[in-house]
Design an enzyme around this catalytic site. Structure first.
Site, PDB file in Angstrom:
ATOM      1  N   ASP A  11       0.832  -1.198   0.000  1.00 38.93           N
ATOM      2  CA  ASP A  11       0.000   0.000   0.000  1.00 38.93           C
ATOM      3  C   ASP A  11       0.868   1.250   0.000  1.00 38.93           C
ATOM      4  O   ASP A  11       2.036   1.208   0.406  1.00 38.93           O
ATOM      5  CB  ASP A  11      -0.903   0.018   1.240  1.00 38.93           C
ATOM      6  CG  ASP A  11      -1.854  -1.157   1.279  1.00 38.93           C
ATOM      7  OD1 ASP A  11      -2.117  -1.737   0.210  1.00 38.93           O
ATOM      8  OD2 ASP A  11      -2.328  -1.497   2.387  1.00 38.93           O
ATOM      9  N   GLN A  12       0.276   2.371  -0.390  1.00 39.91           N
ATOM     10  CA  GLN A  12       1.058   3.608  -0.497  1.00 39.91           C
ATOM     11  C   GLN A  12       1.701   4.005   0.830  1.00 39.91           C
ATOM     12  O   GLN A  12       2.787   4.576   0.853  1.00 39.91           O
ATOM     13  CB  GLN A  12       0.182   4.746  -1.058  1.00 39.91           C
ATOM     14  CG  GLN A  12      -1.037   5.109  -0.226  1.00 39.91           C
ATOM     15  CD  GLN A  12      -0.729   6.092   0.890  1.00 39.91           C
ATOM     16  OE1 GLN A  12       0.334   6.686   0.921  1.00 39.91           O
ATOM     17  NE2 GLN A  12      -1.668   6.252   1.806  1.00 39.91           N
TER      18      GLN A  12
END
Length: 246
Positions: free
Chosen positions: A110-111
Site C-alpha cells: 500500500d502507499q
C-alpha cells in the site's frame, strides 16, 4: 554478442539508439571508449559505462527496493509517485517478450506501507514468488493503535475471517515484543490483509513495514527509496522450496 545488442538487452534504447550511443563515443569498457557498435563481446559479467553511468550486464534483472511511504506500486499511479520513478531508466526500459517493458514489482505494498519489495523481469520468478501456492513467508512489522494482548495473538494464529472470504486466514507466526508492536508472518497476500486481520481482532494498524521475504531480510544499510541488485546467492535462496510446516 554485438555491443549494440548488449546495450539493447540492458534497456538503453532501441538497437538504433544503442548503435548511436556507441558511435558517438558515449560507451566505454575498462576506461577505453568503444565506437564500434558491432564489437563482439561476452556479456557475462561485462562492466561498461554509458554517458558516465557505470553498468553491470545482467541477463535477467533481480532487485530489492526499500519502498518509502507515499509511493504507489503501479506503472500508472493515481495519487502518489510511482516506485518505478526510483529506478534508473534502463531498468524501466529493458525489453521484455511480454506486453510490459522493464522490471515489475512482485506483489504490491500500500502507499503508506514501507519496506522490502522485489522487482524483476523474470516472469517465472514473479510467478514463483507471487503465487499463494508457493507459501513464501513475508514478515511484517506492525505498529498497532491499541495495546496487543495474548488473546489477539491467539486469534491471529488460529485464523480470522475476512469479509470477502468465508475461509479463515491465519498468521504463520505472530509475536509481540512491546505493547504496540507486532511481528506478523504471512504466507499469502490478500488485499489489505494485515490491516484487515488486525481489524478482525479489534485493533488497528497505525504503521506497517515489510522486513523480510522468504530468507531475504531488508538490509539495514538500504535507505528508503534505494535499490540494489540481488546477488546470485540471494536469488537462489529465494528460489529454494519453502520447508513445509510441522
Amino acid at each position: 554478442m554485438h555491443l549494440q545488442d548488449i546495450l539493447y538487452t540492458q534497456g538503453f534504447g532501441t538497437r538504433r539508439v544503442c548503435a548511436g550511443l556507441v558511435q558517438q563515443g558515449h560507451v566505454s569498457i575498462g576506461g577505453a571508449v568503444v565506437t564500434d557498435p558491432f564489437a563482439d563481446l561476452d556479456p557475462e559479467g561485462l562492466l561498461f559505462t554509458v554517458q558516465g553511468t557505470e553498468w553491470a550486464c545482467h541477463e535477467k534483472a533481480y532487485l530489492m527496493l526499500h519502498k518509502p511511504a507515499g509511493t504507489e506500486c503501479s506503472q500508472k499511479p493515481s495519487t502518489y509517485p510511482s516506485i518505478y520513478t526510483l529506478l534508473p531508466s534502463p531498468l524501466r526500459l529493458r525489453p521484455n517478450k511480454g506486453a510490459v517493458q522493464g522490471v515489475q514489482a512482485i506483489g504490491r505494498l500500500d502507499q503508506d506501507t514501507t519496506g522490502l519489495l522485489l522487482l524483476t523481469d523474470d516472469g517465472q520468478f514473479i510467478h514463483k514468488m507471487g503465487s499463494p501456492k508457493h507459501h513464501v513467508p513475508k514478515v511484517y512489522e506492525v505498529t498497532a493503535k491499541h495495546p496487543i494482548d495474548e488473546a489477539q495473538i491467539a486469534k491471529l494464529l488460529a485464523g480470522v475471517v475476512l469479509d470477502d472470504d468465508p475461509k479463515p486466514v491465519r498468521a504463520a507466526a505472530c509475536e509481540s515484543d512491546s505493547p504496540l508492536h507486532l511481528r506478523l508472518t504471512l504466507t499469502e497476500g490478500k488485499y489489505h490483509q494485515v490491516k484487515r486481520m488486525l481489524a478482525a481482532v479489534g485493533n488497528r494498524v497505525e504503521g506497517l513495514h515489510r522486513s523480510r521475504i522468504g530468507g531475504l531480510a531488508l538490509p539495514d544499510d538500504l535507505a528508503p527509496g534505494q535499490w540494489r541488485w540481488l546477488t546470485a546467492e540471494q536469488v537462489a535462496q529465494l528460489r529454494a522450496p519453502v520447508p513445509k510446516a510441522g
